[in-house]
Motif scaffolding. Structure first.
Motif, PDB file in Angstrom:
ATOM      1  N   GLU B  15       0.838  -1.201   0.000  1.00 30.46           N
ATOM      2  CA  GLU B  15       0.000   0.000   0.000  1.00 30.46           C
ATOM      3  C   GLU B  15       0.874   1.253   0.000  1.00 30.46           C
ATOM      4  N   ALA B  16       0.411   2.260  -0.703  1.00 30.51           N
ATOM      5  CA  ALA B  16       1.074   3.560  -0.846  1.00 30.51           C
ATOM      6  C   ALA B  16       2.190   3.562  -1.889  1.00 30.51           C
ATOM      7  N   ALA B  17       2.534   2.404  -2.415  1.00 32.94           N
ATOM      8  CA  ALA B  17       3.542   2.373  -3.476  1.00 32.94           C
ATOM      9  C   ALA B  17       2.947   2.952  -4.759  1.00 32.94           C
ATOM     10  N   SER B  18       3.828   3.406  -5.658  1.00 33.36           N
ATOM     11  CA  SER B  18       3.346   3.906  -6.945  1.00 33.36           C
ATOM     12  C   SER B  18       3.253   2.754  -7.937  1.00 33.36           C
ATOM     13  N   LEU B  19       2.336   2.922  -8.875  1.00 31.11           N
ATOM     14  CA  LEU B  19       2.038   1.864  -9.841  1.00 31.11           C
ATOM     15  C   LEU B  19       2.231   2.385 -11.257  1.00 31.11           C
ATOM     16  N   GLU B  20       2.855   1.574 -12.081  1.00 26.86           N
ATOM     17  CA  GLU B  20       2.842   1.828 -13.514  1.00 26.86           C
ATOM     18  C   GLU B  20       2.743   0.502 -14.227  1.00 26.86           C
ATOM     19  N   LEU B  21       1.699   0.332 -15.020  1.00 28.73           N
ATOM     20  CA  LEU B  21       1.499  -0.886 -15.814  1.00 28.73           C
ATOM     21  C   LEU B  21       1.697  -0.539 -17.281  1.00 28.73           C
ATOM     22  N   GLY B  22       2.553  -1.318 -17.928  1.00 28.01           N
ATOM     23  CA  GLY B  22       2.881  -1.036 -19.314  1.00 28.01           C
ATOM     24  C   GLY B  22       1.874  -1.614 -20.288  1.00 28.01           C
ATOM     25  N   CYS B  23       1.637  -0.876 -21.377  1.00 33.63           N
ATOM     26  CA  CYS B  23       0.768  -1.338 -22.458  1.00 33.63           C
ATOM     27  C   CYS B  23       1.305  -0.780 -23.765  1.00 33.63           C
ATOM     28  N   ASN B  24       1.554  -1.652 -24.717  1.00 33.76           N
ATOM     29  CA  ASN B  24       1.940  -1.250 -26.067  1.00 33.76           C
ATOM     30  C   ASN B  24       0.962  -1.858 -27.060  1.00 33.76           C
ATOM     31  N   TYR B  25       0.692  -1.134 -28.120  1.00 32.39           N
ATOM     32  CA  TYR B  25      -0.291  -1.608 -29.091  1.00 32.39           C
ATOM     33  C   TYR B  25       0.278  -1.555 -30.491  1.00 32.39           C
ATOM     34  N   SER B  26      -0.315  -2.335 -31.335  1.00 35.07           N
ATOM     35  CA  SER B  26      -0.011  -2.299 -32.756  1.00 35.07           C
ATOM     36  C   SER B  26      -1.341  -2.230 -33.481  1.00 35.07           C
ATOM     37  N   TYR B  27      -1.589  -1.095 -34.111  1.00 34.11           N
ATOM     38  CA  TYR B  27      -2.891  -0.929 -34.781  1.00 34.11           C
ATOM     39  C   TYR B  27      -2.755   0.113 -35.855  1.00 34.11           C
ATOM     40  N   GLY B  28      -3.266  -0.184 -37.046  1.00 37.47           N
ATOM     41  CA  GLY B  28      -3.052   0.700 -38.179  1.00 37.47           C
ATOM     42  C   GLY B  28      -4.045   1.824 -38.338  1.00 37.47           C
ATOM     43  N   ASN B  75       0.425   3.628 -21.019  1.00 34.89           N
ATOM     44  CA  ASN B  75       0.705   3.071 -19.699  1.00 34.89           C
ATOM     45  C   ASN B  75      -0.240   3.622 -18.641  1.00 34.89           C
ATOM     46  N   LEU B  76      -0.587   2.771 -17.720  1.00 37.48           N
ATOM     47  CA  LEU B  76      -1.504   3.121 -16.625  1.00 37.48           C
ATOM     48  C   LEU B  76      -0.686   3.463 -15.386  1.00 37.48           C
ATOM     49  N   ARG B  77      -1.104   4.504 -14.666  1.00 43.83           N
ATOM     50  CA  ARG B  77      -0.350   4.916 -13.479  1.00 43.83           C
ATOM     51  C   ARG B  77      -1.305   5.264 -12.339  1.00 43.83           C
ATOM     52  N   LYS B  78      -0.763   5.096 -11.136  1.00 41.89           N
ATOM     53  CA  LYS B  78      -1.440   5.599  -9.942  1.00 41.89           C
ATOM     54  C   LYS B  78      -0.357   5.917  -8.925  1.00 41.89           C
ATOM     55  N   PRO B  79      -0.360   7.114  -8.349  1.00 43.94           N
ATOM     56  CA  PRO B  79       0.731   7.526  -7.472  1.00 43.94           C
ATOM     57  C   PRO B  79       0.818   6.712  -6.178  1.00 43.94           C
ATOM     58  N   ASP B  85      -7.265  -1.715  -4.649  1.00 45.92           N
ATOM     59  CA  ASP B  85      -6.898  -1.724  -6.069  1.00 45.92           C
ATOM     60  C   ASP B  85      -6.502  -3.114  -6.547  1.00 45.92           C
ATOM     61  N   THR B  86      -6.457  -4.075  -5.652  1.00 45.21           N
ATOM     62  CA  THR B  86      -6.182  -5.456  -6.036  1.00 45.21           C
ATOM     63  C   THR B  86      -7.215  -5.900  -7.066  1.00 45.21           C
ATOM     64  N   ALA B  87      -6.733  -6.285  -8.241  1.00 45.94           N
ATOM     65  CA  ALA B  87      -7.639  -6.591  -9.353  1.00 45.94           C
ATOM     66  C   ALA B  87      -6.808  -7.043 -10.544  1.00 45.94           C
ATOM     67  N   GLU B  88      -7.531  -7.386 -11.634  1.00 42.24           N
ATOM     68  CA  GLU B  88      -6.861  -7.653 -12.895  1.00 42.24           C
ATOM     69  C   GLU B  88      -7.143  -6.487 -13.840  1.00 42.24           C
ATOM     70  N   TYR B  89      -6.095  -6.032 -14.504  1.00 45.36           N
ATOM     71  CA  TYR B  89      -6.165  -4.841 -15.341  1.00 45.36           C
ATOM     72  C   TYR B  89      -5.899  -5.223 -16.794  1.00 45.36           C
ATOM     73  N   PHE B  90      -6.766  -4.739 -17.680  1.00 45.92           N
ATOM     74  CA  PHE B  90      -6.656  -5.068 -19.096  1.00 45.92           C
ATOM     75  C   PHE B  90      -6.546  -3.788 -19.919  1.00 45.92           C
ATOM     76  N   CYS B  91      -5.549  -3.749 -20.766  1.00 40.87           N
ATOM     77  CA  CYS B  91      -5.422  -2.698 -21.758  1.00 40.87           C
ATOM     78  C   CYS B  91      -6.079  -3.194 -23.042  1.00 40.87           C
ATOM     79  N   ALA B  92      -6.719  -2.305 -23.789  1.00 37.65           N
ATOM     80  CA  ALA B  92      -7.385  -2.725 -25.023  1.00 37.65           C
ATOM     81  C   ALA B  92      -7.379  -1.599 -26.041  1.00 37.65           C
ATOM     82  N   VAL B  93      -7.399  -1.999 -27.305  1.00 35.15           N
ATOM     83  CA  VAL B  93      -7.572  -1.047 -28.405  1.00 35.15           C
ATOM     84  C   VAL B  93      -8.860  -1.414 -29.112  1.00 35.15           C
ATOM     85  N   ALA B  94      -9.622  -0.414 -29.542  1.00 34.73           N
ATOM     86  CA  ALA B  94     -10.899  -0.669 -30.203  1.00 34.73           C
ATOM     87  C   ALA B  94     -10.809  -0.338 -31.683  1.00 34.73           C
TER      88      ALA B  94
END
Lengths: 116, 112
Positions: B15-28, B75-79, B85-94
Protein backbone atom coordinates in the motif's frame (compact mmCIF):
# COMPACT_ATOMS: atom_id res chain seq x y z
CA UNK A 1 -30.58 0.94 -13.90
CA UNK A 2 -30.18 -2.69 -14.88
CA UNK A 3 -26.87 -3.73 -16.32
CA UNK A 4 -26.03 -6.47 -18.79
CA UNK A 5 -27.27 -9.82 -17.62
CA UNK A 6 -26.22 -13.27 -18.73
CA UNK A 7 -27.59 -16.73 -18.14
CA UNK A 8 -26.82 -19.28 -17.00
CA UNK A 9 -24.04 -18.11 -14.71
CA UNK A 10 -22.48 -21.57 -14.80
CA UNK A 11 -22.90 -24.43 -17.22
CA UNK A 12 -21.38 -27.88 -17.05
CA UNK A 13 -21.87 -30.06 -20.10
CA UNK A 14 -20.54 -33.21 -21.63
CA UNK A 15 -18.33 -33.21 -24.68
CA UNK A 16 -20.43 -33.38 -27.82
CA UNK A 17 -23.52 -31.68 -26.40
CA UNK A 18 -24.88 -28.36 -27.62
CA UNK A 19 -25.15 -25.35 -25.30
CA UNK A 20 -26.94 -22.01 -25.51
CA UNK A 21 -25.76 -18.93 -23.67
CA UNK A 22 -27.98 -15.90 -23.29
CA UNK A 23 -27.25 -12.20 -23.03
CA UNK A 24 -29.64 -9.39 -22.12
CA UNK A 25 -28.01 -6.05 -22.96
CA UNK A 26 -28.73 -2.71 -21.38
CA UNK A 27 -32.02 -1.35 -22.69
CA UNK A 28 -31.46 0.96 -25.65
CA UNK A 29 -27.99 -0.33 -26.47
CA UNK A 30 -27.87 -1.28 -30.13
CA UNK A 31 -24.32 -2.66 -30.14
CA UNK A 32 -23.69 -6.04 -28.55
CA UNK A 33 -20.44 -7.98 -28.32
CA UNK A 34 -19.47 -11.49 -27.27
CA UNK A 35 -16.01 -12.25 -25.88
CA UNK A 36 -14.38 -15.33 -24.44
CA UNK A 37 -12.00 -15.36 -21.50
CA UNK A 38 -9.83 -18.42 -21.05
CA UNK A 39 -6.60 -19.15 -19.21
CA UNK A 40 -4.49 -19.76 -22.23
CA UNK A 41 -5.93 -17.18 -24.60
CA UNK A 42 -6.93 -14.23 -22.43
CA UNK A 43 -9.89 -12.13 -23.56
CA UNK A 44 -10.86 -12.76 -27.18
CA UNK A 45 -13.48 -11.10 -29.36
CA UNK A 46 -16.05 -13.46 -30.87
CA UNK A 47 -18.80 -11.49 -32.62
CA UNK A 48 -20.33 -8.02 -32.87
CA UNK A 49 -23.98 -7.14 -33.45
CA UNK A 50 -25.39 -3.81 -34.52
CA UNK A 51 -29.11 -4.20 -34.08
CA UNK A 52 -29.95 -7.68 -35.33
CA UNK A 53 -27.13 -7.78 -37.87
CA UNK A 54 -23.69 -9.21 -37.25
CA UNK A 55 -21.24 -7.24 -39.41
CA UNK A 56 -18.23 -8.79 -37.70
CA UNK A 57 -18.12 -12.50 -36.95
CA UNK A 58 -14.38 -12.74 -37.39
CA UNK A 59 -13.68 -14.03 -33.88
CA UNK A 60 -15.90 -17.12 -33.99
CA UNK A 61 -13.38 -19.96 -33.66
CA UNK A 62 -15.20 -22.53 -35.79
CA UNK A 63 -18.48 -23.28 -37.52
CA UNK A 64 -19.64 -24.96 -34.30
CA UNK A 65 -20.15 -21.45 -32.93
CA UNK A 66 -23.09 -19.30 -33.96
CA UNK A 67 -24.97 -16.37 -32.52
CA UNK A 68 -28.15 -14.49 -33.18
CA UNK A 69 -29.89 -11.45 -31.87
CA UNK A 70 -33.60 -10.85 -32.05
CA UNK A 71 -35.63 -7.68 -31.64
CA UNK A 72 -32.41 -5.70 -31.31
CA UNK A 73 -32.16 -6.95 -27.75
CA UNK A 74 -31.48 -10.45 -26.45
CA UNK A 75 -28.66 -12.42 -28.00
CA UNK A 76 -27.95 -16.14 -27.89
CA UNK A 77 -24.56 -17.73 -28.46
CA UNK A 78 -24.82 -21.39 -29.43
CA UNK A 79 -21.97 -23.86 -29.34
CA UNK A 80 -22.66 -27.15 -31.08
CA UNK A 81 -20.87 -30.42 -30.34
CA UNK A 82 -18.89 -28.84 -27.49
CA UNK A 83 -15.23 -29.70 -27.06
CA UNK A 84 -13.08 -29.45 -23.94
CA UNK A 85 -11.20 -26.49 -25.43
CA UNK A 86 -14.50 -24.56 -25.42
CA UNK A 87 -14.31 -24.37 -21.63
CA UNK A 88 -14.04 -20.67 -20.77
CA UNK A 89 -15.96 -17.71 -19.42
CA UNK A 90 -18.17 -16.21 -22.12
CA UNK A 91 -18.69 -12.49 -21.68
CA UNK A 92 -21.29 -10.27 -23.25
CA UNK A 93 -21.00 -6.50 -23.50
CA UNK A 94 -23.23 -3.77 -24.87
CA UNK A 95 -22.85 -0.14 -25.83
CA UNK A 96 -25.00 2.64 -27.27
CA UNK A 97 -23.88 1.88 -30.82
CA UNK A 98 -23.57 5.49 -31.93
CA UNK A 99 -19.85 6.26 -31.65
CA UNK A 100 -18.15 3.04 -32.64
CA UNK A 101 -14.72 2.57 -31.20
CA UNK A 102 -14.98 5.48 -28.77
CA UNK A 103 -17.81 4.00 -26.73
CA UNK A 104 -17.60 2.41 -23.35
CA UNK A 105 -18.72 -1.20 -23.35
CA UNK A 106 -20.64 -2.47 -20.34
CA UNK A 107 -19.92 -6.05 -19.48
CA UNK A 108 -22.10 -8.74 -18.00
CA UNK A 109 -21.00 -11.18 -15.29
CA UNK A 110 -20.26 -13.91 -17.80
CA UNK A 111 -21.22 -17.55 -18.20
CA UNK A 112 -18.63 -20.01 -16.98
CA UNK A 113 -18.72 -23.03 -19.29
CA UNK A 114 -17.06 -26.29 -18.37
CA UNK A 115 -17.00 -29.10 -20.91
CA UNK A 116 -16.23 -32.49 -19.41
CA UNK B 1 -2.11 -7.44 -37.30
CA UNK B 2 -3.75 -5.66 -34.43
CA UNK B 3 -2.35 -6.54 -31.05
CA UNK B 4 -1.92 -5.28 -27.53
CA UNK B 5 0.93 -6.25 -25.26
CA UNK B 6 1.03 -5.91 -21.50
CA UNK B 7 4.49 -6.53 -20.15
CA UNK B 8 3.72 -7.08 -16.49
CA UNK B 9 1.70 -10.22 -15.88
CA UNK B 10 1.75 -10.20 -12.09
CA UNK B 11 2.62 -7.23 -9.92
CA UNK B 12 2.82 -7.21 -6.14
CA UNK B 13 3.00 -3.88 -4.32
CA UNK B 14 2.63 -2.61 -0.80
CA UNK B 15 0.00 0.00 0.00
CA UNK B 16 1.07 3.56 -0.85
CA UNK B 17 3.54 2.37 -3.48
CA UNK B 18 3.35 3.91 -6.95
CA UNK B 19 2.04 1.86 -9.84
CA UNK B 20 2.84 1.83 -13.51
CA UNK B 21 1.50 -0.89 -15.81
CA UNK B 22 2.88 -1.04 -19.31
CA UNK B 23 0.77 -1.34 -22.46
CA UNK B 24 1.94 -1.25 -26.07
CA UNK B 25 -0.29 -1.61 -29.09
CA UNK B 26 -0.01 -2.30 -32.76
CA UNK B 27 -2.89 -0.93 -34.78
CA UNK B 28 -3.05 0.70 -38.18
CA UNK B 29 -6.23 2.73 -37.87
CA UNK B 30 -7.53 5.47 -35.61
CA UNK B 31 -6.46 4.62 -32.11
CA UNK B 32 -9.05 4.28 -29.38
CA UNK B 33 -7.45 3.01 -26.20
CA UNK B 34 -8.97 1.68 -23.01
CA UNK B 35 -8.05 0.33 -19.62
CA UNK B 36 -10.61 -2.00 -18.06
CA UNK B 37 -10.43 -3.46 -14.56
CA UNK B 38 -11.91 -6.58 -13.06
CA UNK B 39 -12.12 -6.56 -9.26
CA UNK B 40 -12.46 -9.95 -7.58
CA UNK B 41 -15.95 -11.30 -8.13
CA UNK B 42 -17.06 -8.30 -10.19
CA UNK B 43 -17.69 -7.49 -13.85
CA UNK B 44 -15.15 -5.92 -16.14
CA UNK B 45 -15.55 -2.15 -15.90
CA UNK B 46 -14.00 0.87 -17.55
CA UNK B 47 -11.15 2.65 -15.78
CA UNK B 48 -10.41 5.22 -18.46
CA UNK B 49 -10.20 5.73 -22.21
CA UNK B 50 -8.46 7.86 -24.79
CA UNK B 51 -9.42 8.67 -28.36
CA UNK B 52 -8.29 12.25 -28.94
CA UNK B 53 -7.16 15.45 -27.26
CA UNK B 54 -5.01 15.66 -24.14
CA UNK B 55 -2.84 12.53 -24.14
CA UNK B 56 -2.93 12.40 -20.34
CA UNK B 57 -6.30 11.01 -19.34
CA UNK B 58 -7.70 10.63 -15.87
CA UNK B 59 -10.03 7.87 -14.83
CA UNK B 60 -11.82 6.62 -11.78
CA UNK B 61 -10.20 5.98 -8.40
CA UNK B 62 -7.17 8.16 -9.06
CA UNK B 63 -5.87 6.27 -12.08
CA UNK B 64 -4.41 8.02 -15.10
CA UNK B 65 -2.83 6.94 -18.36
CA UNK B 66 -0.62 8.65 -20.90
CA UNK B 67 -0.87 8.08 -24.65
CA UNK B 68 2.56 8.36 -26.28
CA UNK B 69 2.06 7.99 -30.01
CA UNK B 70 5.77 7.73 -30.84
CA UNK B 71 6.14 4.78 -28.48
CA UNK B 72 2.78 3.14 -29.29
CA UNK B 73 2.19 3.09 -25.55
CA UNK B 74 -0.67 3.74 -23.16
CA UNK B 75 0.71 3.07 -19.70
CA UNK B 76 -1.50 3.12 -16.62
CA UNK B 77 -0.35 4.92 -13.48
CA UNK B 78 -1.44 5.60 -9.94
CA UNK B 79 0.73 7.53 -7.47
CA UNK B 80 -0.33 5.61 -4.37
CA UNK B 81 -2.12 2.26 -4.50
CA UNK B 82 -4.59 0.96 -1.96
CA UNK B 83 -5.45 -2.58 -0.94
CA UNK B 84 -8.78 -2.11 -2.76
CA UNK B 85 -6.90 -1.72 -6.07
CA UNK B 86 -6.18 -5.46 -6.04
CA UNK B 87 -7.64 -6.59 -9.35
CA UNK B 88 -6.86 -7.65 -12.89
CA UNK B 89 -6.17 -4.84 -15.34
CA UNK B 90 -6.66 -5.07 -19.10
CA UNK B 91 -5.42 -2.70 -21.76
CA UNK B 92 -7.38 -2.72 -25.02
CA UNK B 93 -7.57 -1.05 -28.40
CA UNK B 94 -10.90 -0.67 -30.20
CA UNK B 95 -11.57 -0.91 -33.92
CA UNK B 96 -14.00 1.49 -35.59
CA UNK B 97 -16.85 -0.91 -34.86
CA UNK B 98 -15.93 -1.05 -31.19
CA UNK B 99 -14.46 -4.53 -31.30
CA UNK B 100 -11.97 -4.64 -28.41
CA UNK B 101 -8.58 -6.28 -28.75
CA UNK B 102 -7.26 -6.96 -25.26
CA UNK B 103 -3.83 -7.45 -23.83
CA UNK B 104 -3.15 -10.51 -21.71
CA UNK B 105 -3.97 -8.69 -18.51
CA UNK B 106 -1.97 -7.80 -15.41
CA UNK B 107 -2.88 -9.13 -12.00
CA UNK B 108 -2.16 -6.55 -9.32
CA UNK B 109 -1.91 -7.65 -5.71
CA UNK B 110 -1.64 -4.90 -3.11
CA UNK B 111 -0.46 -5.96 0.32
CA UNK B 112 -2.01 -4.07 3.24
Amino acid sequence: GAGVSQSPSNKVTEKGKDVELRCDPISGHTALYWYRQSLGQGLEFLIYFQGNSAPDKSGLPSDRFSAERTGGSVSTLTIQRTQQEDSAVYLCASSLGKAGGQETQYFGPGTRLLVL
Amino acid sequence: AQSVSQHNHHVILSEAASLELGCNYSYGGTVNLFWYVQYPGQHLQLLLKYFSGDPLVKGIKGFEAEFIKSKFSFNLRKPSVQWSDTAEYFCAVASNTGKLIFGQGTTLQVKP
